[in-house]
Design a protein around this motif. Structure first.
Motif, short mmCIF file in Angstrom:
data_model
loop_
_atom_site.label_atom_id
_atom_site.label_comp_id
_atom_site.label_asym_id
_atom_site.label_seq_id
_atom_site.Cartn_x
_atom_site.Cartn_y
_atom_site.Cartn_z
N UNK A 65 -127.99 -47.90 3.82
CA UNK A 65 -127.49 -47.96 5.14
C UNK A 65 -128.00 -46.48 5.95
N UNK A 66 -128.28 -46.56 7.29
CA UNK A 66 -128.73 -45.40 7.84
C UNK A 66 -128.18 -44.17 7.62
N UNK A 67 -126.59 -44.06 7.43
CA UNK A 67 -125.85 -42.77 7.26
C UNK A 67 -126.50 -42.50 5.77
N UNK A 68 -126.74 -43.20 5.01
CA UNK A 68 -127.21 -42.80 3.57
C UNK A 68 -128.42 -42.36 3.51
N UNK A 69 -129.33 -42.42 4.59
CA UNK A 69 -130.87 -42.21 4.45
C UNK A 69 -130.73 -40.44 4.23
N UNK B 221 -133.86 -41.18 15.37
CA UNK B 221 -132.40 -41.46 15.31
C UNK B 221 -131.63 -40.86 14.31
N UNK B 222 -132.21 -40.02 13.26
CA UNK B 222 -131.62 -39.62 12.03
C UNK B 222 -131.23 -38.11 12.11
N UNK B 223 -130.10 -37.53 11.85
CA UNK B 223 -130.08 -36.13 11.88
C UNK B 223 -130.71 -35.37 10.72
N UNK B 224 -132.08 -35.56 10.49
CA UNK B 224 -133.19 -34.97 9.59
C UNK B 224 -134.13 -34.62 10.49
N UNK B 225 -134.99 -33.58 9.73
CA UNK B 225 -136.41 -33.48 10.11
C UNK B 225 -137.24 -33.73 9.21
N UNK B 226 -138.69 -34.05 9.69
CA UNK B 226 -139.46 -34.56 8.77
C UNK B 226 -140.87 -34.75 9.40
N UNK B 227 -141.96 -34.76 8.66
CA UNK B 227 -143.35 -34.79 9.40
C UNK B 227 -144.19 -36.07 9.02
N UNK B 228 -144.51 -36.68 10.15
CA UNK B 228 -145.44 -37.92 9.75
C UNK B 228 -146.81 -37.77 9.79
#
Ligand code: S3P
Length: 423
Positions: free
Chosen positions: A70-74, A99-106
């Motif tokens: 689920x979204x909250x478990x990503x 939408x997610x409280x994480x940071x990442x690079x694409x």
């Protein structure tokens, strides 16, 4: 001639959505007849890095089980998310990641780094995402998400990718997110939302979502055969007199059927059989019989979203038509895997067709025969390469395609499938 029957692999657009929307589920998503495209394999790898478990079912070709927390478990990925050549992956994932409280690079390949990302960066930033991109508008881009506020977007481009990106962000935003497009676009997202029980509202063509209050339940998604892959066989069979080809279980989403409507409008003999609805998507078997030379047609801005990926292959029917094929309002073609307007014009003229480039399209004066025999440059664009392979069957001499490996981006089995119906 092309004869017999063929089921092309699963739809790429629907497969991307099934893999990405699986993150909204807490439980399992069974996906049948997954696309075999490299683009979709890249989406699957990105989703695995975010915490989805994806397992191939050993006995069922093209079926997977996705286990999602689920979204909250990503989770925060350990390294960058690489999207390869796939515009759909980078645009849909930028909505999800915002939408997610994480940071990442694409990031992606050379072609992805040239494609316009401002169309997602600007609206996502307006919702509150923190995005940094090369020159503010190109990949690589880094996203720090969370804390979004919904709002209304009236898009200036008719893009299903941008619509879906913003709806994914809207599912985790405060308030309502509404997206309107200037012309109708493929509505796979709405149909899959309906199938998976994501609440959404429609008003005057616009679609709205609110924060998803709880994770979705497990589900099963069966993916129809990809009309954009079927298109190469449809055009070829339509033009080769004596052909009688059936393409099985093809997705006929009304936002994707320009190739059928344009060929029928040009005089091709096409029938839709066994029309049915599979997991919310319309599906049919399509029988096409070779009529030989077709007549000209004009395609404009409102027609194009339903066949933006099929213009390269449709242009072959134009090069051999009686009269003119006019394509206008198609400047989006300059922002695909390659500048498809410029490349089509140079490939077709080099091979003896009569085509004139316009700022937002082209005009082809059809000829009875087209010579072929010259270079067909792909610039790594899979649809340009497959169009070249079909041109080789339609022109007097085969064209010389400079790179066929890129075909795996959407359709690795293309040549095998073509051989199986040639006769
Ligand atoms: C797609 C939408 C289209 C299309 C692309 C797939 C999708 O792009 O060209 O191959 O799956 O939503 P745009 O949204 O940029 O028009």
């Amino acid at each position: 001639m092309l004869n017999g029957s063929l089921k092309v692999p699963g739809d790429k657009s629907i497969t991307h959505r099934a893999l990405i929307f699986a993150s909204l589920v807490k439980g399992h998503v069974e996906i049948e007849n997954l696309s075999t495209a490299q683009d979709c394999a890249d989406t699957a790898l990105c989703m695995q890095k975010l915490g989805l478990e994806i397992e191939r079912k050993p006995d069922e070709k093209g079926s997977v089980t996705v286990k999602s927390p689920g979204l909250s478990g990503l989770s925060q990925p350990k390294d960058l998310l690489y999207v390869g050549n796939s515009g759909t992956t980078i645009r849909l994932l930028s909505g999800l990641l915002s939408s997610l409280p994480i940071s990442c690079c694409l990031d992606g390949d050379e072609s992805i780094r040239k494609r316009p990302m401002a169309r997602v960066i600007e609206p996502l930033s307006a919702m509150g995402a923190q995005i940094e991109a090369r020159e503010g508008k190109f990949a690589p881009m880094s996203i720090r998400g969370g804390g979004l506020a919904g709002r209304r977007f009236d898009l200036s481009v008719a893009s299903a990718q941008v619509e879906t990106c913003l709806l994914l962000a809207g599912l985790s935003a405060d308030g309502r997110t509404t997206v309107a497009t200037p012309h109708l676009v493929r509505d796979h997202t709405r149909r899959m939302f309906g199938h998976m029980a994501v609440p959404y509202f429609e008003d005057d063509g616009a679609i709205s979502v609110e924060r998803l209050s709880e994770a979705l339940p497990s589900c099963r998604i069966s993916v129809p055969a990809d009309i954009s892959s079927a298109a190469f066989f449809l055009v070829c069979a339509a033009l080769l007199k004596g052909s009688d080809l059936s393409l099985l279980s093809v997705g006929t989403n009304p936002g994707r059927t320009l190739v059928l409507d344009a060929l029928s409008g040009m005089g091709a003999d096409i029938e839709r059989l066994n029309e049915r609805l599979v997991d919310g998507e319309p599906v049919a078997d399509i029988r096409i019989r070779g009529a030989g030379r077709l007549t000209g047609i004009t395609l404009g801005a409102a027609d194009l979203p339903a066949g933006i990926d099929e213009i390269p292959i449709l242009s072959l029917a134009g090069s051999l038509c009686e009269g003119e094929m006019v394509v206008e309002g198609a400047s989006e073609l300059r922002h695909k895997e390659s500048d498809r307007l410029a490349l089509l014009v140079s490939n077709l003229s080099a091979n003896g067709a009569d085509i004139e480039e316009r700022q937002d399209g082209f005009v082809i004066s059809g000829r009875k025969t087209v010579k072929g025999g010259a270079l067909w440059e792909t610039r790594g664009d899979h649809r340009m390469a497959m169009s070249g392979a079909i041109a080789s069957l339609l022109f007097e001499q085969p064209v010389r395609i400079d790179d066929q490996a890129c075909i795996a981006v959407s359709y690795p089995e293309f040549f095998q499938d073509l051989e199986s119906v040639k006769g």
